[in-house]
Design a protein around this motif. Structure first.
Motif: not given
Length: 334
Positions: A294-295, A15-23
């Motif tokens: 960490e989420n 995963p490169l970007a996601a809600e759990s990464f902050g976006v």
């Protein structure tokens, strides 16, 4: 540690970007012995949540993840577009509050010299996405090596097969928001399925496609709890939860992302699903948990970010310009 090592040996998921990464994103890099793929190379922020614009930490995060996507894209052959929302593909206009994009450079860095598989821009599409698709074809498509309409298509690279689904609803059947295409990447007896923005899935038909595919690992756009009661009725949300319960009983590892994680109380609302997964000996994780970090639910916690980390005076002055037609780059401290 990446949790896929116990399940997948030949398909590498990053995963490169996601809600759990902050976006807002489901952008994911897939690598097999034959090919390198980026799924849905888009990333966005919610312009207003709790009557607040994105916090400086959110802007720093999208900046960092934009750079990460561009760096990985530089060494990737294929990019897919499941539908034409900007958190799933990158536009060519300048926008510093939602998409963190320059006029053309951001999109060029991602799409130049790539083979692109896109959802059909004219069929099974709502009017707003059709307009965005037209713009993509007139701008970003000029950078690509080749462009293919992917709906219901199968493509083979060596021992790697890409199965694109027929269009399915963006949530509910007959959704006014439009339709999306899912993709399954198969290598020998391993299958990774990418089901963005199916919202649960709410649609029973979408659920049946997922169950029939029998993925080893599924990345899924989950139920939009934060929209319950005003954009999506409670019965549809409950149906999404029920469908997801059936899925996690069958799929060894489900990576749940996107709309679900925009609700502060999503974990409690997913308790029945987690119980089903645990009873089956299966896993239900976020993208962050999948790669062992960490989420960071920044949008859902925006109010708390403003309380815990008050923005600078310079940033607060910038927020007063948000009603302008042209929004300049926010003053985000390094």
């Amino acid at each position: 540690m990446n949790r896929q090592t116990n399940i997948l040996k030949q398909i590498n998921i990053t995963p490169l970007a996601a809600e759990s990464f902050g976006v807002r994103s489901m952008c994911t890099h897939i690598k097999t012995p034959d090919i390198s793929i980026i799924l849905d190379a888009g990333i966005s922020l919610c312009p207003w949540r709790y009557n607040l614009p994105p916090h400086p930490i959110e802007f720093k995060t999208i900046k960092t993840l934009r750079e990460k996507i561009a760096k990985v894209a530089d060494k990737t052959q294929i990019i897919t577009i499941s539908h034409y929302h900007y958190d799933h593909h990158t536009p060519t206009f300048e926008d510093w509050i939602v998409n963190w994009t320059t006029y053309a450079e951001t999109a060029r860095q991602i799409y130049q010299d790539k083979t692109i598989f896109v959802k059909n821009p004219k069929e099974n599409i709502n009017s707003s996405q059709q307009e965005r698709a037209k713009v993509f074809l007139k701008t970003s498509a000029n950078y690509v090596k080749t462009l293919h309409q992917a709906d219901n298509k199968t493509v083979t690279y060596g021992n790697t097969r890409l199965f694109f689904s027929k269009p399915v609803p963006h949530g509910e059947d007959n959704s006014a928001i439009g339709q999306v295409i899912m993709v399954t990447i198969e290598y020998e007896n391993e299958r990774f399925m990418f089901a963005p923005d199916v919202q649960g899935p709410i649609s029973n038909h979408t659920q049946q496609i997922i169950l029939k595919t029998q993925p080893t690992v599924l990345m899924l756009g989950g139920p939009p709890f934060y929209l319950a009661g005003f954009r999506i009725n409670d019965a549809s949300i409950q149906n999404a939860v029920n469908n997801l319960k059936d899925i996690v009983k069958v799929v060894p590892l489900t990576i749940l992302e996107h709309h679900t994680l925009r609700d502060e109380c999503f974990k409690q609302k997913l308790d029945p699903v987690k119980i089903c997964a645990d009873c089956a000996g299966h896993e239900l994780l976020t993208s962050a948990e999948f790669i062992g970090i960490e989420n960071r639910f920044l949008e859902a916690n925006r109010k708390n970010l403003y309380k815990r980390f008050p923005p600078s005076e310079k940033f607060q002055l910038w927020t007063k310009t948000l009603s302008n037609k042209i929004i300049v780059k926010p003053p985000v401290e390094e």
